[in-house]
Write a protein that holds these residues in place. Structure first.
Motif, PDB file in Angstrom:
ATOM      1  N   SER A  59      -3.559   2.115  -3.754  1.00  0.00           N
ATOM      2  CA  SER A  59      -3.597   1.363  -2.600  1.00  0.00           C
ATOM      3  C   SER A  59      -2.304   1.795  -1.695  1.00  0.00           C
ATOM      4  O   SER A  59      -0.720   1.573  -1.952  1.00  0.00           O
TER       5      SER A  59
ATOM      6  N   SER B 264       0.112   0.258   1.050  1.00  0.00           N
ATOM      7  CA  SER B 264       0.423  -1.827   1.943  1.00  0.00           C
ATOM      8  C   SER B 264       1.726  -0.766   2.963  1.00  0.00           C
ATOM      9  O   SER B 264       2.246  -0.432   2.314  1.00  0.00           O
TER      10      SER B 264
ATOM     11  N   VAL C 206      -1.685  -4.925   1.517  1.00  0.00           N
ATOM     12  CA  VAL C 206      -2.790  -4.569   1.106  1.00  0.00           C
ATOM     13  C   VAL C 206      -3.330  -4.426   2.972  1.00  0.00           C
ATOM     14  O   VAL C 206      -3.645  -4.972   2.697  1.00  0.00           O
TER      15      VAL C 206
ATOM     16  N   THR D 151      -4.189   1.464  -7.960  1.00  0.00           N
ATOM     17  CA  THR D 151      -5.132   1.034  -8.550  1.00  0.00           C
ATOM     18  C   THR D 151      -5.519   0.455  -9.499  1.00  0.00           C
ATOM     19  O   THR D 151      -4.834   0.992 -10.879  1.00  0.00           O
TER      20      THR D 151
ATOM     21  N   THR E 157      -7.249   1.329   1.295  1.00  0.00           N
ATOM     22  CA  THR E 157      -7.717   1.392  -0.400  1.00  0.00           C
ATOM     23  C   THR E 157      -7.816   3.034  -0.502  1.00  0.00           C
ATOM     24  O   THR E 157      -9.226   2.717   0.411  1.00  0.00           O
TER      25      THR E 157
END
Length: 641
Positions: free
Chosen positions: A384, A386, A396, A377, A399
């Motif tokens: 993050s 994805s 994404v 991040t 998190t």
């Protein structure tokens, strides 16, 4: 008749001596450190006219008949009681509170005094004002074994304060930390089984057994996610699913045999209880809450079959400061999807932030042809995640953030060999029950190389440090022209004279840990000095550092009244005073010092005036004896007329 004249003369002489002593006391009423004197009289020889006789038969005894021959001065004693203190505010004035005498040197010998009116002479020596006698003491040098302490010399030396002298810069060698890490916080990342040492005693079938729980080691097949040991027998429990409501794993039931009875070991993923059930009627015969030692996180990803599948996430410490991220979920590479684990080593910067390389870290092989890519991040405190179903387009999906409330840091300035300051920051991250990772770095100078700047400290069940109390951090200051440094990082408190309770602890209290001590400093110039109550002469430098230069010495005597006054409020030993026992203030019965004060004379004017009257009346009375005897003699001589 002549005897009365001589008696009167002796009385006059003795009382004249008393008047002299009282006059001297009164004259020195404002003399610093003066000790008053007192006169003791005693009678002289006696003329015996008739001796004593013993009682006999019916006649009693007779006492002797004696006529005195006058008086004499038996002794003039010096009274060494404490005099009152007078505040002066002068930093070089010092008063003794209690026993002891300053050791002074008059250029030929040591003399002793209670007068603490000192000044600095032109050579920087501390001398007694008015006499120039040099004040003596012991030189202090830093203790090579303990940089917070000083070693006292063994020889008396003159106290010299070299105002303007430079103090060379010193690179930091020891950095100490103190106070508390909060044991109540969670691990700063989901860590799976956070207490690998969990054990308890359970009662089953009338007997006590030791039950221990640990995380299994077979991560590929997941048939040993949780390992339960009862009475020495091990029972692995495998992962069969994830409870998305509670975030707890769903584990397979296991049949166990305890004694001659069979039971079922069951983990309730709703309540977090580990239960032992009677297989006959399914009654719970024993249960233990263990959800508190489990710390996982759930991530959900949608595959190309549009099914959403949960994954269990945990992080483990790789041992070198980096983190290993592990996902537990369905494996897409098996004919029938099975639970397995996927691992990725996530690099971590010196300050604990994630350092995922450009392009991210890819994880493939998940069910539904889902591919994952990990990136840091923006603040580096999170990952993050994805997801992609085609391997090209990533969105994404989640998190993962560090729990910053479980990270505590502190800063302090350290110094290189040339005295340049550098801010070092030390952070602590909780990675498990009683375990913390520490990291040290230079937050404003990322270009300076560091090594051995991370490690693990472990605490016992009493909250005190168990292991990892010290570490050596290497810092490459040579890139700046200074020497490379090896700094001892001390969490135990031992390096700066503290007990373990004063070092870093882990109790259920708020974070208070801070950088407490470092022994480096910039170059400084001696500007001033002060004298402490224990006699320590502290040099005050322009760099803010205080350094012990000397400690004053005090002399003790077995019989202070036996000292001989030589004037200038000084004394020298005699055969009856005993040899001087030279110690430091507050040591061996010696008193303490009061800076900015002077000890005044111990003369009490009311007492001296009373003695003055007594001496005067005694003198007058003895004079009357002489005049009366003279008149009687005159009458005797006139008898022949």
């Amino acid at each position: 008749m002549l005897r009365s004249l001589t008696s009167g003369v002796s009385g006059i002489r003795s009382h004249q001596t008393m008047l002299d002593v009282v006059g001297n006391n009164i004259a020195n009423v404002n003399t610093t450190g003066f000790k008053k004197s007192t006169v003791t009289f005693q009678d002289l020889l006696y003329e015996t006219s008739k001796g004593a006789t013993a009682p006999r038969e019916n006649i009693g005894g007779v006492n002797p008949m004696q006529i005195g021959l006058g008086t004499t001065v038996a002794a003039v004693e010096t009274i060494h009681s404490q005099g009152p203190l007078q505040y002066t505010g002068n930093r070089t004035d010092v008063a003794i509170q209690g026993d002891g005498y300053y050791v002074l040197n008059d250029g030929a010998q040591n003399v002793y005094s209670r007068a603490g009116n000192f000044v600095l002479d032109g050579n920087g020596n501390i001398v007694q004002s008015g006499t120039g006698y040099t004040l003596m003491g012991y030189k202090m040098t830093p203790d090579p074994q303990n940089p917070t302490q000083y070693v006292r010399g063994t020889q008396l030396v003159a106290l010299n304060i070299p105002v303007g002298q430079k103090l060379s810069a010193k690179g930091t060698e020891v950095l100490g930390l103190q106070c508390n890490l909060d044991s109540r916080v969670d691990t700063y990342l989901p860590m799976g089984i956070t207490n690998p040492n969990f054990s308890t005693t359970v009662a089953i079938g009338g007997n006590n057994y030791t039950l221990a729980i640990s995380e299994g080691g077979d991560n590929n097949l997941l048939n040993n996610l949780l390992n339960v040991s009862i009475g020495g027998s091990s029972y692995p429990m495998s992962l069969v699913g994830i409870n998305q409501n509670t975030g707890l794993p769903e584990l397979s039931d296991v049949s166990v045999t305890i004694g001659s009875d069979s039971y079922t070991l069951h983990f309730d993923d709703e309540t977090g209880e580990l239960q032992l059930k009677d297989p006959g009627n399914n009654n719970i015969v024993w249960k233990q809450q263990i959800s508190g030692i489990m710390d996982y996180q759930i991530l959900n990803f949608e595959g190309d079959d549009h099914q959403t599948r949960p994954y269990l996430v945990e992080f483990t410490d790789s041992g070198d400061g980096n983190m290993v991220m592990r996902l537990w979920g369905e494996d897409n590479n098996t004919p029938i999807p099975a639970w397995t684990s996927f691992e990725a080593v996530v690099p971590v910067n010196a300050d604990g932030t994630f350092a995922v390389p450009t392009g991210g870290i890819d994880i493939t092989g998940l069910a539904g042809n889902v591919g994952l890519r990990l990136n840091s991040t923006e603040d580096g405190r999170g990952l993050s995640v994805s997801a992609s179903n085609d391997g090209f387009t990533y969105e994404v999906a989640a998190t993962l953030n560090q729990r910053t409330s479980s990270i505590h840091s502190t800063k302090i300035d350290i110094y290189d060999s040339m005295g340049n300051p550098h801010t070092v920051e030390v952070a602590f991250e909780k990675i498990g029950a009683n375990e913390w990772r520490w990291r040290a770095w230079l937050p404003t100078e990322s270009g300076i190389a560091l090594s051995n700047n991370t490690g693990i400290i472990e605490f016992g069940s009493d909250g005190k440090l168990k292991s990892g109390g010290t570490a050596t951090v290497n810092i490459g200051f040579s890139s700046l022209g200074a020497e490379d440094a090896s700094i001892k990082l001390d969490f135990s408190g031992e390096s700066f004279g503290k007990s373990p309770i004063d070092g870093v602890t882990q109790f259920g209290s708020s974070f208070t840990t801070k950088a407490y001590y470092q022994d480096g400093y910039q170059m400084g110039v001696l500007q001033d000095f002060s004298i402490a109550s224990d006699g320590t002469v502290m040099g005050i430098y322009s760099n803010g550092r205080n350094s012990a230069l000397y400690t004053l010495s005090l002399a003790l005597f077995s019989n202070p009244s036996g000292l001989e006054k030589i004037g200038m409020t000084a004394f020298i030993p005699t055969a009856n005073s005993g040899l001087p026992q030279v110690v430091t203030p507050k040591e061996g019965g010696a008193g303490s010092l009061a800076g900015g004060n002077l000890e005044m004379a111990n003369v009490d004017l009311a007492e001296e005036f009373s003695r003055l009257i007594i001496a005067q009346r005694g003198f007058q009375a003895n004079a009357r004896v002489i005049t009366t005897s003279d008149q009687v003699l005159d009458e005797l001589i006139n008898l022949k007329r």
